[in-house]
Structures are given as structure tokens and as C-alpha cells.
Design a protein around this motif. Structure first.
Motif, short mmCIF file in Angstrom:
data_model
loop_
_atom_site.label_atom_id
_atom_site.label_comp_id
_atom_site.label_asym_id
_atom_site.label_seq_id
_atom_site.Cartn_x
_atom_site.Cartn_y
_atom_site.Cartn_z
N UNK A 295 -57.23 11.50 -31.79
CA UNK A 295 -58.89 11.55 -30.92
C UNK A 295 -58.56 10.46 -29.81
N UNK A 296 -59.29 11.22 -28.33
CA UNK A 296 -59.75 9.91 -27.51
C UNK A 296 -60.85 10.15 -26.86
N UNK A 297 -61.00 9.08 -25.88
CA UNK A 297 -62.03 8.32 -25.18
C UNK A 297 -61.95 9.37 -23.91
N UNK A 298 -62.33 10.07 -23.13
CA UNK A 298 -61.79 10.63 -22.15
C UNK A 298 -62.63 9.98 -20.30
N UNK A 299 -62.42 9.01 -19.81
CA UNK A 299 -62.89 7.74 -18.89
C UNK A 299 -62.83 8.41 -17.60
N UNK A 300 -63.74 8.34 -16.76
CA UNK A 300 -63.67 8.46 -14.81
C UNK A 300 -62.73 7.31 -14.19
N UNK A 301 -61.77 7.20 -13.75
CA UNK A 301 -61.20 6.22 -13.00
C UNK A 301 -61.66 6.80 -11.45
N UNK A 302 -61.83 5.85 -10.72
CA UNK A 302 -61.79 5.67 -9.52
C UNK A 302 -60.20 5.87 -8.64
N UNK A 309 -54.98 0.06 -14.22
CA UNK A 309 -54.48 -1.28 -14.86
C UNK A 309 -55.85 -2.17 -15.55
N UNK A 310 -56.93 -1.65 -14.86
CA UNK A 310 -57.89 -2.70 -15.83
C UNK A 310 -58.28 -1.80 -16.44
N UNK A 311 -58.84 -0.79 -16.54
CA UNK A 311 -58.60 0.03 -17.96
C UNK A 311 -58.09 -0.45 -19.03
N UNK A 312 -56.96 0.06 -18.77
CA UNK A 312 -55.58 -0.61 -19.65
C UNK A 312 -55.91 -1.95 -20.23
N UNK A 316 -57.29 -3.06 -24.12
CA UNK A 316 -56.28 -4.41 -25.15
C UNK A 316 -58.17 -5.22 -25.22
N UNK A 317 -58.47 -6.09 -24.67
CA UNK A 317 -59.68 -6.81 -24.93
C UNK A 317 -60.47 -6.96 -25.88
N UNK A 318 -60.56 -5.30 -26.41
CA UNK A 318 -61.10 -5.30 -26.61
C UNK A 318 -60.46 -4.84 -28.41
N UNK A 319 -59.69 -4.95 -28.41
CA UNK A 319 -58.52 -5.14 -29.54
C UNK A 319 -58.42 -3.77 -30.72
N UNK A 320 -57.73 -2.67 -29.24
CA UNK A 320 -57.95 -1.25 -29.54
C UNK A 320 -56.16 -1.27 -29.08
N UNK A 321 -55.31 -0.23 -30.09
CA UNK A 321 -54.08 -0.35 -29.87
C UNK A 321 -54.24 1.28 -28.84
N UNK A 322 -53.67 1.32 -27.86
CA UNK A 322 -53.99 2.27 -27.07
C UNK A 322 -52.65 3.38 -27.76
N UNK A 357 -69.21 -1.90 -20.06
CA UNK A 357 -67.63 -2.99 -19.56
C UNK A 357 -68.50 -1.89 -17.76
N UNK A 358 -69.35 -0.74 -18.17
CA UNK A 358 -69.46 -0.37 -16.85
C UNK A 358 -68.27 0.91 -16.41
N UNK A 359 -67.62 1.49 -17.89
CA UNK A 359 -67.09 2.59 -17.71
C UNK A 359 -67.40 3.98 -17.48
N UNK A 360 -67.28 4.70 -16.48
CA UNK A 360 -68.14 6.46 -16.94
C UNK A 360 -67.34 6.87 -17.85
N UNK A 361 -67.47 6.77 -19.31
CA UNK A 361 -67.47 7.73 -20.35
C UNK A 361 -67.89 9.02 -20.25
N UNK A 362 -67.07 10.14 -19.95
CA UNK A 362 -67.15 11.14 -19.86
C UNK A 362 -67.50 12.25 -20.78
N UNK A 363 -66.93 11.41 -22.64
CA UNK A 363 -66.85 12.25 -23.56
C UNK A 363 -65.97 11.84 -24.46
#
Length: 370
Positions: A295-302, A309-312, A316-322, A357-363
């Protein structure tokens, strides 16, 4: 392997050179385009120019129709002890090499199944072949020493050797590579006459389907011509499937049709779609194992420097492997959508953390979603 000559510094040739250099092999870069060779040299792939001494292996990284004449020239000059190529077609180069009187005892046909729609040395990387199949096609006269040298090349590049005969290889490539590429190009060609307002409605699926059409047309014309017979047979089979699907749709569209005809049309269409799903599910993923459905988290990125790089970094900072990532650029605004694929039990935690962390998670996207 102490030394090698790479003839052709495109994506594959330069990637081979980079992989060999990483293992300590001295590499010489040869190309009819001096700019490409100098670019590969600047990337650290080796030094430009013909070797002054006989090298262990010459890798012929040119289109299929050029393999035989290049091989004949190299052997006439005594460039290497052994030779291989990386062309996506194997029968035609061998026949032409035999006709030119090439020494096939020192030659092993090869084809690394790696690459992309982009070409040129700037797209190369040393890990391109990691975990990928690399087909080797020795002839009946190939020496054991030549085959061992080719096997060493594959190992140094991190790939997995697969031994096939030329005809089996070409039939397989027609089905899994050459015909699909042609079909993608044909689908993309249908878009050339569409109005811009219509193309703005295109979604991610259309981009996926037509992505391969970005491949170098001249290179792919050479590949398809070299494997014309098997590709034509595969295309005929596909045409039969298309006609059957069209007949099923016509039965559904016929207002005067009987109920039984519409039912049969619907059943035939459903069967075609199910066959497609079944075929897709059989494609192996990385390293030859079945591709996991993440499954995936969909995020809006400016669209600003450093945002991706900030998103990745936050993932990583929350300990989640992509596990995988997919990026879709917006044509209407300076932004894009990034789908970050993760294991299922981290999906909701990651979405919550990114929102904090103020990311726009769209779904959240399920792997089963169409």
C-alpha cells in the motif's frame, strides 16, 4: 578480470564499465562519438581510446545490426582474448558474424536485462545490473575459456547468468520486451492528434502505459528489425485479442442486440480483463521473486528545491523503510504527488507522522485499488 574494452558508451556500455571499474578492472572506452566516450570517462568509467595491449575481454555495446561488423574489426585488430556483446537480439548478430568469418570460439553472445527508456552515458550507473538476469548465448564452438570470462563479467556486474540458445532468447524477448515496447509506442502515437484540452485529462495510468515510447526510436527500430519474425508473430496474436475485445464491446454497445448477446459480450470482456490481471500477477519483481503488493501514502509535494529529499528524510526519521516510490508531476500547478509504498503495518503510522510534520497527505492507496 584485469582489463576490458567497452565499445559503445551508451547506457549499457557505460554501466558495464562503471561496474568493472568498481571491481578494479582497467577499462578502455571506445565510441564513434567522441563526446559520448569523453562523457563516460568524466563519469569515471575508464579512459578513452584503443588499448595498447591485448585486453581480457571486449564488450560490444552497439545495436544488433552493428555487432557483427564491429566484432570482425576488433578481432582483426586483435583487441581482446575474448569477446561478448549486449544486444537485445542474438540470432541475427550470430548469423552475420559467421558470414563475415568471425572467430566464434572466442565469442559469447550476451544480453543484460536491464536499462530504461532513457539512453546515453549520463543515465548510466554501476549498480544497473544488480540482481538482474543476464542471458549468455554461447555457440556450439564457443570455448570454455570464453564462456568462463563472460560468466566472470556477469558476476562482476552483480547480475545472474542465464544460459539460452539464440532462438529461444529471441522468441522470449519478442514476448516480454520487443512487442510490449512497440505496443506502447503505438498507443502513444494515438495521442498525437488529440487536442490539448483532452490530454490534460490524462492520468497516471496513461503515463505508465506510454512511458516506454520515450525510448530512442532509431535504436528500437534497429532492435525490432533484427527480431522482426518473432515480433510479427507476437503482434499477430495480440491483434487477435484486440479484435475479440472489440467484438465484445460492440455486442455491449448494440442497442438492438439480444440480452443473451450482451451477456456474452460482457462475459468475454470480463475474461479478457481477468487474463490481463492473471498475466500481470505472474511478472517477477526485483531479484526474481514475486513483486509484493504494497500500500502507499500519497503526499502532495511542492515544486521547490529539496522538497523531495525532505520528504524522504522525514520518512526515514520515523523509522519507516520505503519499499518503492512513484512520482507524478502536475501540469496545472507547481506541485506533484508522491506515492510512498511501505509495508502494510506501517501505513497508518506513517500517514499520521507525516501529517504531524505538516505534509499534505492526500490519501492512502490499497494495492488492490484499480
Amino acid at each position: 578480470m584485469r582489463s576490458a574494452a567497452i565499445v559503445g558508451t551508451g547506457l549499457i556500455g557505460t554501466s558495464v564499465a562503471l561496474a568493472l571499474r568498481a571491481g578494479g578492472t582497467v577499462t578502455h572506452l571506445i565510441d564513434t562519438d567522441p563526446r559520448a566516450a569523453r562523457t563516460a570517462e568524466a563519469l569515471g568509467a575508464g579512459t578513452t581510446g584503443m588499448p595498447r595491449e591485448v585486453v581480457d575481454l571486449a564488450v560490444v555495446a552497439v545495436p544488433p545490426t552493428q555487432v557483427a561488423p564491429v566484432l570482425a574489426s576488433l578481432q582483426a585488430q586483435g583487441v581482446a582474448r575474448f569477446y561478448t556483446d549486449v544486444a537485445g537480439v542474438k540470432s541475427l548478430p550470430r548469423r552475420e558474424a559467421e558470414a563475415l568469418g568471425c572467430d566464434l570460439t572466442s565469442m559469447v553472445g550476451g544480453h543484460p536485462l536491464a536499462g530504461g527508456e532513457r539512453s546515453g552515458p549520463l543515465t548510466a550507473r554501476a549498480d544497473l545490473f544488480e540482481g538482474r538476469p543476464w542471458v549468455l548465448v554461447p555457440s556450439g564452438t564457443t570455448s570454455t575459456q570464453a564462456l568462463n570470462c563472460a560468466l566472470e563479467l556477469v558476476a562482476l556486474c552483480g547480475a545472474t547468468s542465464v544460459l539460452l540458445d539464440a532462438e529461444t532468447h529471441d522468441r522470449a524477448m519478442a514476448l516480454v520486451s520487443h512487442t510490449p515496447h512497440l505496443l506502447c509506442s503505438l498507443a502513444a502515437a494515438r495521442l498525437s492528434d488529440l487536442d490539448e484540452s483532452v490530454l490534460r485529462l490524462a492520468g497516471h495510468g496513461l503515463r505508465d502505459i506510454t512511458r516506454l515510447a520515450d525510448g530512442n526510436p532509431a535504436l528500437w527500430a534497429d532492435v525490432l528489425a533484427a527480431n522482426a519474425g518473432p515480433v510479427a508473430a507476437a503482434l499477430d496474436a495480440f491483434a487477435t485479442d484486440v479484435r475479440e475485445a472489440a467484438d465484445a464491446l460492440r455486442a455491449l454497445a448494440d442497442d438492438n442486440g439480444q440480452g443473451s448477446e450482451r451477456t456474452r459480450g460482457g462475459d468475454r470482456l470480463s475474461l479478457s480483463l481477468q487474463k490481463g490481471a492473471d498475466g500481470r500477477s505472474g511478472i517477477p519483481g526485483r531479484y526474481g521473486v514475486p513483486e509484493p503488493a504494497f500500500p502507499a501514502v500519497e503526499v502532495a509535494v511542492g515544486d521547490a528545491p529539496g522538497e523531495l529529499a525532505r520528504l524522504f528524510g522525514d520518512v526515514a526519521a520515523v523509522g519507516c523503510n520505503i519499499e518503492d516510490v512513484d512520482i507524478e508531476h502536475s501540469t496545472e500547478r507547481r506541485a506533484g504527488r508522491v506515492r510512498v509504498f511501505v509495508v502494510r503495518d506501517r501505513l497508518y503510522d506513517l500517514a499520521a507522522e507525516l501529517r504531524s510534520r505538516n505534509w499534505d497527505v492526500q490519501g492512502l492507496l490499497s494495492p488492490a485499488a484499480p
